[in-house]
Design a protein around this motif. Structure first.
Motif, PDB file in Angstrom:
ATOM      1  N   ILE A 120       0.858  -1.347  -0.054  1.00 19.51           N
ATOM      2  CA  ILE A 120      -0.175   0.146  -0.089  1.00 19.51           C
ATOM      3  C   ILE A 120       0.767   1.223  -0.025  1.00 19.51           C
ATOM      4  CG2 ILE A 120      -1.710   1.350   1.319  1.00 19.51           C
ATOM      5  CD1 ILE A 120      -2.697  -1.438   2.339  1.00 19.51           C
TER       6      ILE A 120
ATOM      7  N   GLY B 114       1.673   1.297  -4.529  1.00 21.18           N
ATOM      8  CA  GLY B 114       0.649   1.807  -5.220  1.00 21.18           C
ATOM      9  C   GLY B 114      -0.628   1.024  -4.883  1.00 21.18           C
ATOM     10  N   GLN B 115      -0.454  -0.138  -4.084  1.00 24.05           N
ATOM     11  CA  GLN B 115      -1.980  -0.885  -4.123  1.00 24.05           C
ATOM     12  C   GLN B 115      -2.802  -0.125  -3.205  1.00 24.05           C
ATOM     13  OE1 GLN B 115      -2.914  -4.176  -4.706  1.00 24.05           O
ATOM     14  NE2 GLN B 115      -4.851  -3.516  -3.978  1.00 24.05           N
ATOM     15  N   LYS B 116      -4.177  -0.113  -3.834  1.00 26.20           N
ATOM     16  CA  LYS B 116      -5.426   0.532  -3.341  1.00 26.20           C
ATOM     17  C   LYS B 116      -6.005  -0.082  -2.039  1.00 26.20           C
ATOM     18  CE  LYS B 116      -4.352   4.098  -5.659  1.00 26.20           C
ATOM     19  NZ  LYS B 116      -3.717   5.229  -5.419  1.00 26.20           N
TER      20      LYS B 116
ATOM     21  N   ASN C 217      -9.344  -0.307   0.997  1.00 27.65           N
ATOM     22  CA  ASN C 217     -10.203   0.469   1.950  1.00 27.65           C
ATOM     23  C   ASN C 217     -10.073   0.591   3.391  1.00 27.65           C
ATOM     24  OD1 ASN C 217     -11.461  -1.678   2.909  1.00 27.65           O
ATOM     25  ND2 ASN C 217     -12.622  -1.817   0.990  1.00 27.65           N
TER      26      ASN C 217
ATOM     27  N   THR D  72      -8.378  -5.223   0.100  1.00 30.26           N
ATOM     28  CA  THR D  72      -7.709  -4.848  -1.270  1.00 30.26           C
ATOM     29  C   THR D  72      -8.495  -5.667  -2.528  1.00 30.26           C
ATOM     30  OG1 THR D  72      -6.386  -6.523  -0.911  1.00 30.26           O
ATOM     31  CG2 THR D  72      -5.533  -4.609  -0.164  1.00 30.26           C
TER      32      THR D  72
ATOM     33  N   ALA E 245      -9.660  -3.767  -5.779  1.00 37.41           N
ATOM     34  CA  ALA E 245      -9.209  -2.226  -5.756  1.00 37.41           C
ATOM     35  C   ALA E 245      -8.179  -2.054  -6.744  1.00 37.41           C
ATOM     36  CB  ALA E 245      -8.503  -1.869  -4.352  1.00 37.41           C
TER      37      ALA E 245
ATOM     38  N   LYS F  44      -4.934  -0.800  -8.970  1.00 37.39           N
ATOM     39  CA  LYS F  44      -3.480  -0.808  -8.569  1.00 37.39           C
ATOM     40  C   LYS F  44      -2.753   0.511  -9.287  1.00 37.39           C
ATOM     41  CE  LYS F  44      -2.856  -5.415  -7.602  1.00 37.39           C
ATOM     42  NZ  LYS F  44      -1.978  -6.876  -7.929  1.00 37.39           N
ATOM     43  N   ALA F  45      -1.901   1.169  -8.693  1.00 35.47           N
ATOM     44  CA  ALA F  45      -0.975   2.115  -9.367  1.00 35.47           C
ATOM     45  C   ALA F  45       0.171   1.168 -10.032  1.00 35.47           C
ATOM     46  CB  ALA F  45      -0.495   3.079  -8.580  1.00 35.47           C
TER      47      ALA F  45
ATOM     48  N   THR G 272       2.953  -2.240  -8.894  1.00 37.59           N
ATOM     49  CA  THR G 272       2.702  -3.106  -7.926  1.00 37.59           C
ATOM     50  C   THR G 272       2.999  -4.793  -8.271  1.00 37.59           C
ATOM     51  OG1 THR G 272       0.843  -1.942  -7.231  1.00 37.59           O
ATOM     52  CG2 THR G 272       1.046  -4.173  -6.424  1.00 37.59           C
TER      53      THR G 272
END
Length: 304
Positions: free
Chosen positions: A112, A116-118, A120, A291, A294, A296-297, A300
């Motif tokens: 994260i 860039g792992q998104k 919540n 995750t 979600a 990713k940027a 990752t």
């Protein structure tokens, strides 16, 4: 089956193999010593990897991966093997192994923070529950008991400190490998380096006698196989598979690892210990849900 799915499955197999490592390393170290036993395990594992995975020429690796991958991998392996070998009792070896299993939590945080792992907000209680589970394991049978946990850790700070440091280092290795490995697999070279460092330490500290027996030899063979093939499979997983899914699934390793170690080492574990282990797994589920799906940027996952 897609290449990414196959790689993820191979990574999951690695988790199953790893579940036997704590009990096997402890069994070997009881006969051959902490350093000597670890040196033998990594030497044989290196030979197995050479025969199955092969040795990738050094010139094919990105230089940054050679440097950072080697440093982080060898450092972690030293922390893992020696923390278990230096444990005062078999029960403590299982607890040390549980501390080492903080690395999935740290890997998720690193994904994260740096890759860039998104995620919540479910990741927050997930991590908190997992950490509370480790506290329960170390609470000496009294659940989440911070004074008891601190007293337990202070009884052998070297083992517990090595295990905790190793968890941080392995999370860094997973993060770095996904970003800079360029799809290369250096597992055989890393194991050879680890074996060399352990033999150097063994010789430098007096080369204590090894007490060989048939059970020790059997444990050594299984430990080397679980180590070598487990890490070979894991490297495939983190290089080409779903890193976040593997990190989440690895949260379930503590329960199976503790069960196998308890059988191998003949150590009864308390209800509070098992409650803590399952709390780690419960936290894993929440982190995985945090995750799941979600976006990713970039960066990752490793290049395929």
């Amino acid at each position: 089956m897609e290449k990414k799915q196959r790689a993820t499955l191979i990574g999951l197999i690695a988790i199953a193999l790893w579940s036997s490592i704590v009990g096997l390393i402890r069994s070997v170290s009881e006969g051959l010593g902490a350093t000597g036993g670890a040196a033998m395990i990594y030497t044989i594992a290196s030979l197995l990897l050479w025969a199955t995975v092969g040795f990738t020429p050094l010139r094919s690796f990105p230089r940054r991966y050679l440097a950072w991958g080697s440093l982080l991998f060898v450092s972690y392996e030293l922390c893992l093997a020696l923390s278990i070998g230096y444990a005062a009792t078999a029960r403590q070896a299982i607890e040390v192994g549980m501390v080492n299993y903080l690395w999935p939590t740290f890997t998720m945080v690193a994904a994260i923070a740096f890759n860039g792992q998104k995620a919540n907000l479910l990741v927050v209680p997930g991590l908190a529950i997992s950490l509370a589970g480790i506290c329960a394991v170390l609470g000496g049978g009294r659940g989440v008991d911070l004074p008891g946990m601190l007293a337990n850790v202070q009884s052998n700070p070297l083992s517990y400190g090595l295990a905790f440091t190793g968890a941080v280092i392995w999370a860094a290795y997973c993060t770095v490998t996904a970003r800079i490995a360029g799809g290369r697999n250096g597992i055989t070279m890393f194991f050879m380096l680890t074996a060399l460092v352990l033999w150097a330490k063994y010789l430098a500290t007096g080369a204590a006698d090894m007490d060989w027996s048939l059970p020790t030899a059997v444990s050594l063979a299984f430990a080397a196989a679980a180590m070598g093939f487990g890490y070979a499979a894991w490297n495939v997983g983190i290089l080409h598979g779903n890193v976040t899914l593997l990190a989440g699934a690895s949260y379930f390793t503590p329960v199976l690892s503790a069960a196998l170690a308890a059988v191998l080492l003949r150590v009864p574990l308390t209800a509070a210990f098992w409650a803590g282990a399952f709390m780690v797994c419960g936290g894993a589920i929440l982190c995985w849900l945090a995750t799941r799906g979600a976006p990713k940027a970039g960066g990752t996952e490793a290049a395929s």
